[in-house]
Motif scaffolding. Structure first.
Motif, PDB file in Angstrom:
ATOM      1  N   ASP A   1       0.810  -1.223   0.000  1.00  0.00           N
ATOM      2  CA  ASP A   1       0.000   0.000   0.000  1.00  0.00           C
ATOM      3  C   ASP A   1       0.845   1.276   0.000  1.00  0.00           C
ATOM      4  O   ASP A   1       1.996   1.276   0.434  1.00  0.00           O
ATOM      5  CB  ASP A   1      -0.888   0.022   1.265  1.00  0.00           C
ATOM      6  CG  ASP A   1      -2.005  -1.025   1.198  1.00  0.00           C
ATOM      7  OD1 ASP A   1      -1.952  -1.898   0.312  1.00  0.00           O
ATOM      8  OD2 ASP A   1      -2.912  -0.968   2.053  1.00  0.00           O
ATOM      9  N   ASP A   2       0.197   2.325  -0.453  1.00  0.00           N
ATOM     10  CA  ASP A   2       0.645   3.719  -0.316  1.00  0.00           C
ATOM     11  C   ASP A   2       1.627   4.193  -1.394  1.00  0.00           C
ATOM     12  O   ASP A   2       2.061   5.334  -1.353  1.00  0.00           O
ATOM     13  CB  ASP A   2       1.281   4.025   1.063  1.00  0.00           C
ATOM     14  CG  ASP A   2       0.387   3.669   2.236  1.00  0.00           C
ATOM     15  OD1 ASP A   2      -0.758   3.229   2.011  1.00  0.00           O
ATOM     16  OD2 ASP A   2       0.836   3.817   3.379  1.00  0.00           O
TER      17      ASP A   2
ATOM     18  N   HIS B   1      -6.270   3.339  -3.545  1.00  0.00           N
ATOM     19  CA  HIS B   1      -6.185   3.476  -2.077  1.00  0.00           C
ATOM     20  C   HIS B   1      -6.523   4.921  -1.665  1.00  0.00           C
ATOM     21  O   HIS B   1      -6.049   5.408  -0.648  1.00  0.00           O
ATOM     22  CB  HIS B   1      -4.751   3.115  -1.657  1.00  0.00           C
ATOM     23  CG  HIS B   1      -4.547   2.864  -0.194  1.00  0.00           C
ATOM     24  ND1 HIS B   1      -5.500   2.359   0.637  1.00  0.00           N
ATOM     25  CD2 HIS B   1      -3.438   3.046   0.588  1.00  0.00           C
ATOM     26  CE1 HIS B   1      -5.002   2.241   1.875  1.00  0.00           C
ATOM     27  NE2 HIS B   1      -3.746   2.668   1.864  1.00  0.00           N
TER      28      HIS B   1
ATOM     29  N   HIS C   1      -4.983   9.924   0.690  1.00  0.00           N
ATOM     30  CA  HIS C   1      -4.556   9.012   1.761  1.00  0.00           C
ATOM     31  C   HIS C   1      -4.396   9.725   3.108  1.00  0.00           C
ATOM     32  O   HIS C   1      -3.334   9.727   3.731  1.00  0.00           O
ATOM     33  CB  HIS C   1      -3.255   8.292   1.385  1.00  0.00           C
ATOM     34  CG  HIS C   1      -2.957   7.135   2.283  1.00  0.00           C
ATOM     35  ND1 HIS C   1      -2.341   7.273   3.504  1.00  0.00           N
ATOM     36  CD2 HIS C   1      -3.215   5.813   2.142  1.00  0.00           C
ATOM     37  CE1 HIS C   1      -2.219   6.080   4.067  1.00  0.00           C
ATOM     38  NE2 HIS C   1      -2.748   5.176   3.251  1.00  0.00           N
TER      39      HIS C   1
ATOM     40  N   HIS D   1       3.732  -2.447   3.045  1.00  0.00           N
ATOM     41  CA  HIS D   1       3.830  -1.106   2.453  1.00  0.00           C
ATOM     42  C   HIS D   1       5.115  -0.985   1.653  1.00  0.00           C
ATOM     43  O   HIS D   1       6.184  -1.347   2.156  1.00  0.00           O
ATOM     44  CB  HIS D   1       3.778  -0.039   3.566  1.00  0.00           C
ATOM     45  CG  HIS D   1       2.433  -0.003   4.246  1.00  0.00           C
ATOM     46  ND1 HIS D   1       2.093  -0.876   5.252  1.00  0.00           N
ATOM     47  CD2 HIS D   1       1.335   0.777   4.019  1.00  0.00           C
ATOM     48  CE1 HIS D   1       0.841  -0.627   5.643  1.00  0.00           C
ATOM     49  NE2 HIS D   1       0.358   0.364   4.912  1.00  0.00           N
TER      50      HIS D   1
HETATM   51 ZN   LIG Z   1      -2.370   3.138   3.414  1.00  0.00          ZN
END
Ligand SMILES: [Zn+2]
Length: 355
Positions: free
Chosen positions: A152-153, A206, A210, A315
């Motif tokens: 993620d991210d 996502h 964020h 991540h």
């Molecule tokens: Zn995240």
């Protein structure tokens, strides 16, 4: 005349003497020789009888021993026969399980080899096959395991290192990137996104900004929430030419749905699915509390053993996660896991992370 009688007497005397001698001889021979002969014969007969009895006793003992041996042998043979049939049964079961395992391994190889080189390639037919495999796993019909490793991210300045590591893996390994344009500022993010897509990984949404706080752009209202999903969708479409189809809530669905009642309806209206995770590397905390690569590896390997269809949360801004991923993937492949890109057809959609 006298002479005549003397001769007669002489003859009679001689005859008497001869008769006496004859009788004496017979008395002697009856009394002496026959007695010795009977004793010897009796002794002989006794000795032979004793020997016969001893022989018979020995033969009986031999027979008893032989019988005991045969009985024991029979028992052993019986036990051996039972053991043999049990071991044959085990061997048959083992062979069947090996044949099953082989078929599964062939299936895994086929799945890996048939993975699309890019998401553009045959998504619908591929996704259907994965869905079928997931259902077989859920029904306990196969020992194949699926791991959806999500990152993620990103994209971040180290995402390309993750992509390099994935390219070098033995066997085709696919992951899923839940991207958020506003979470990072990487100079080559567009190039990275395109590389993610063309490498066959799944690239998903996502949110754009964020931000997880209640008054931030993601969660302050249903409209703002919708706008954040669309902004990221449009950016990905512009860069890669493809719409994402799966949303991951910043902070997880429990957090997001608390802040935006009806959030899942918004997601559905936009034609999206959403998903959390069931294995958490806990690699996104405060900078001074991030776990070591070894701890992340052990988390991945131990948590996953509970999940035949695993969804790992990591991540791609954390360099320890990169090391953990490189270490854990071969270990998990040993356990039967295949690493697939996530599609919205997956049975895992709507999976809620444990709090
Ligand atoms: Zn995240």
């Amino acid at each position: 005349m006298r002479t005549f009688f003397r001769v007669i007497n002489g003859i009679l005397l001689t005859a008497a003497l001869l008769a006496a001698a004859y009788c004496g001889y017979h008395v002697y021979s009856v009394r002496t020789f026959p007695t010795e002969s009977y004793d010897a014969r009796e002794a002989d007969i006794r000795a032979r009888t004793d020997k016969t009895l001893a022989d018979a006793e020995r033969a009986r003992q031999d027979a008893d021993e032989r019988l005991a041996f045969l009985k024991a042998d029979l028992k052993n043979n019986g036990e051996e026969a039972v053991a043999l049939s049990e071991s044959m049964e085990e061997t048959r079961a083992e062979q069947e399980s090996k044949a099953r395992r082989l078929a599964e391994l062939q299936e895994m190889v086929r799945i890996r080899e048939d993975l699309p080189a890019s998401v553009e390639e045959a998504r619908s037919q591929y996704a259907d096959r994965i869905r079928e495999l997931e259902e077989k796993i859920r029904n306990g019909e196969t020992e194949v395991r699926i791991c959806y490793w999500t990152l993620d991210d990103g994209p971040t300045y180290i995402t390309k290192n993750f992509l390099d590591a994935l390219d070098e893996m033995d066997g085709r390994v696919r992951v899923t990137f839940f991207t958020a344009n506003g979470a990072n500022d990487s100079p080559d993010e567009e190039e990275i996104l395109r590389r993610e897509m063309t490498s066959g990984h799944s690239v998903q949404n996502h949110s754009y900004a964020h931000v997880t706080n209640a008054d931030g752009p993601v969660y302050r209202s249903p409209d703002s929430f919708r706008e954040q999903i669309l902004l990221q969708d449009e950016w990905l479409l512009e860069v890669t030419g493809f719409h994402p189809t799966i949303f991951r809530f910043p902070g997880g669905s429990a957090w997001g749905r608390d802040l935006v009642p009806g959030a899942t309806d918004v997601i559905a209206e936009l034609g999206y699915e959403w998903v959390d995770w069931n294995c958490n590397l806990y690699d996104a905390g405060a900078a001074d509390k991030l776990p070591s690569a070894a701890l992340e590896t052990s988390r991945a390997v131990t948590q996953i053993s509970e999940e035949p269809i695993a969804m790992i949360l990591g991540h791609d801004w954390n360099s320890n996660t990169l090391i953990a991923m490189k270490n854990a993937i071969p270990m998990l492949q040993e356990k039967g896991y295949v690493f697939l890109p996530l599609f919205p057809e997956s049975v895992t959609m709507g999976l809620v992370a444990a709090r």
